[in-house]
Design an enzyme around this catalytic site. Structure first.
Site, mmCIF file in Angstrom:
data_model
loop_
_atom_site.group_PDB
_atom_site.id
_atom_site.type_symbol
_atom_site.label_atom_id
_atom_site.label_comp_id
_atom_site.label_asym_id
_atom_site.label_seq_id
_atom_site.Cartn_x
_atom_site.Cartn_y
_atom_site.Cartn_z
ATOM 1 N N THR A 70 40.598 46.346 39.628
ATOM 2 C CA THR A 70 39.178 46.385 39.233
ATOM 3 C C THR A 70 38.973 47.483 38.198
ATOM 4 O OG1 THR A 70 38.453 45.537 41.368
ATOM 5 C CG2 THR A 70 36.816 46.772 40.092
ATOM 6 N N GLN A 178 47.468 38.644 40.264
ATOM 7 C CA GLN A 178 47.999 37.613 41.177
ATOM 8 C C GLN A 178 49.353 37.078 40.694
ATOM 9 O OE1 GLN A 178 46.876 36.883 44.093
ATOM 10 N NE2 GLN A 178 44.754 37.549 44.076
ATOM 11 N N SER A 196 47.851 45.465 40.525
ATOM 12 C CA SER A 196 47.348 46.180 41.689
ATOM 13 C C SER A 196 48.401 46.266 42.796
ATOM 14 C CB SER A 196 46.124 45.420 42.201
ATOM 15 O OG SER A 196 45.607 46.035 43.342
ATOM 16 N N GLY A 197 48.389 47.389 43.530
ATOM 17 C CA GLY A 197 49.404 47.611 44.556
ATOM 18 C C GLY A 197 49.232 46.804 45.829
ATOM 19 N N HIS A 198 47.976 46.626 46.256
ATOM 20 C CA HIS A 198 47.801 46.059 47.601
ATOM 21 C C HIS A 198 48.084 44.558 47.665
ATOM 22 C CE1 HIS A 198 43.664 44.208 47.324
ATOM 23 N NE2 HIS A 198 43.585 45.024 46.297
ATOM 24 N N CYS A 320 36.590 38.878 46.801
ATOM 25 C CA CYS A 320 35.627 39.761 46.113
ATOM 26 C C CYS A 320 34.431 39.015 45.538
ATOM 27 C CB CYS A 320 36.323 40.502 44.974
ATOM 28 S SG CYS A 320 37.859 41.233 45.457
HETATM 29 N N1 PMP Z 1 41.996 40.570 39.612
HETATM 30 C C1 PMP Z 1 42.425 39.611 40.428
HETATM 31 C C2 PMP Z 1 42.936 38.323 39.840
HETATM 32 C C3 PMP Z 1 42.410 39.796 41.811
HETATM 33 O O1 PMP Z 1 42.835 38.829 42.619
HETATM 34 C C4 PMP Z 1 41.914 41.023 42.336
HETATM 35 C C5 PMP Z 1 41.859 41.292 43.820
HETATM 36 N N2 PMP Z 1 41.232 40.292 44.560
HETATM 37 C C6 PMP Z 1 41.472 41.999 41.433
HETATM 38 C C7 PMP Z 1 41.531 41.741 40.086
HETATM 39 C C8 PMP Z 1 40.930 43.325 41.917
HETATM 40 O O2 PMP Z 1 41.979 44.104 42.361
HETATM 41 P P1 PMP Z 1 41.747 45.455 43.184
HETATM 42 O O3 PMP Z 1 41.394 45.043 44.572
HETATM 43 O O4 PMP Z 1 43.039 46.181 43.075
HETATM 44 O O5 PMP Z 1 40.648 46.204 42.518
#
Ligand code: PMP
Length: 376
Positions: A70, A178, A196-198, A320
């Site tokens: 994000t 993704q 992103s790490g998680h 989200c």
């Molecule tokens: N971009 C995509 C395509 C995602 O799937 C996500 C997480 N759902 C994000 C951005 C946001 O990532 P983060 O939770 O690390 O902010």
């Protein structure tokens, strides 16, 4: 428990938690400090960055650590638009983007930027002809996810990157959150990429932005130099080292995992295809990790809670997105409101077992009959 929501987040690996604990205990020095403790922490970060850079085939100076995708998406989109607003005010994107891209662009339209959406074809791929027709002299940014979070379409971003190379005033960003560690990606012709790490069995709160060397953008967070002038603040040594390790884990087995998940996806799709009310929204261009389906006439929330009673976890849309909205991603693909209000996302991992798929299908049958029956 059967967890099939890996695209929302993943449980950190035990080995990654061990690494986090070890680094936290033994390398607590501020990597920006000049003394030995600081230098040791900085060395760990540099080694971690080298490793990550190697796996995505970029220079180590091209990686900026952030709190997650994000922040990376906000940093790059606002950073480009603020820096290059005198060049132009036009941005191109798709309806498949994550809310952290879509909402950032929506905000930019309130301060004078214009956004155009490129169409997607029936197979989910970006319509390249349409994309070319949308590019104007004042286009400064194209942002298209490598793999979207809802339907899992793997876009031809390498091809898009090489097309956009001819437009020297226009930058190309891809959200590869993704895709990272799931499908190989060539960043040669891509200016920026978020991750992103998680999503890869590491922690929430760590992510990054690849930014091609020599491109200057405006920063969001001002402060000291830290590991990059683009992201001030004391770097989280334990988070960065953990992220490098989880990157190694997924990258080393990327092909093997992909093939295995393909077999799971096939089994799942075969099992679900027999239901009259089930529509498979993911296409042949979706990565096998994401299977988007709709159960016509059934509210996704209701179905999710039915599965939850059996300790099975899947998602509606992206975790989200705002509740109650139709899925703009599924709508852009299908142009069908009924399908788009009833979409569900099942996301798979190399940790998913065949036994879990079988159990999911058994429970799905019970929940499907219960929900369809209670409607009639
Ligand atoms: N971009 C995509 C395509 C995602 O799937 C996500 C997480 N759902 C994000 C951005 C946001 O990532 P983060 O939770 O690390 O902010």
């Amino acid at each position: 428990m059967i967890y099939l929501d890996y695209s929302a987040t993943t449980k950190p690996d035990d080995e990654i938690i061990d690494t986090f604990n070890k680094v936290s205990k033994n390398y607590f020095g501020n990597p920006n400090s000049l003394h030995r403790l600081g230098i040791e922490s900085k060395e760990l970060i540099d080694n971690a960055t080298k490793q990550i850079a190697k796996y995505i085939n970029v220079d180590q100076n091209e990686i900026i650590y952030t709190s997650g995708a994000t922040e990376s998406n906000n940093l790059v989109i606002k950073g480009v638009c603020t820096k290059y607003k005198n060049r132009g005010n036009h941005i191109i994107t798709t309806k498949l983007e994550h809310s952290s891209v879509a909402s950032t662009l929506e905000y930019l339209t309130t301060i004078g930027f214009e956004v155009d959406f490129v169409n997607v074809l029936d197979n989910g791929l970006v319509d390249i002809k349409h994309l070319k027709s949308l590019i104007k002299d004042r286009t400064i940014l194209v942002t298209i996810s490598a793999v979207d979070s809802e339907i899992g379409i793997r876009q031809p971003i390498e091809e898009i990157g090489s097309i956009l190379k001819e437009y020297s005033k226009c930058f190309f960003h891809t959200d590869m959150t993704q895709c990272y560690g799931k499908s190989k990606i060539d960043l040669t012709n891509i200016d920026f990429a978020s991750f992103s790490g998680h999503k890869i069995y590491c922690f929430k709160g760590i992510g990054g932005l690849y930014k091609k060397n020599n491109i200057v953008i405006e920063t969001l967070i001002h402060g000291g130099k830290s590991t990059s002038v683009y992201r001030s603040g004391t770097p989280g040594t334990e988070l960065i080292v953990s992220f490098a390790k989880s990157t190694r884990f997924v990258m080393e087995k990327i092909d093997e995992n992909y093939k295995y998940i393909e077999t799971l996806n096939k089994k799942m799709k075969k099992g679900l295809s027999k239901y009259e009310k089930v529509v498979i929204n993911s296409t042949e261009n979706s990565i096998p990790h994401i299977l988007n389906i709709s159960i016509l006439g059934i509210k996704p929330e209701t179905f999710i809670h039915s599965l939850e009673e059996y300790d099975i976890f899947i998602s509606t849309k992206s975790a989200c997105s705002k509740n109650g909205e139709i899925s703009s991603a599924v709508y852009s693909l299908t142009n069908n409101e009924e399908i788009s209000v009833s979409s569900l996302r099942i996301s798979l991992s190399h940790k998913t077992t065949v036994r879990e798929i079988e159990e999911f299908l058994r429970v799905f049958d019970i929940c499907y009959k219960k929900n369809i029956f209670s409607k009639n």
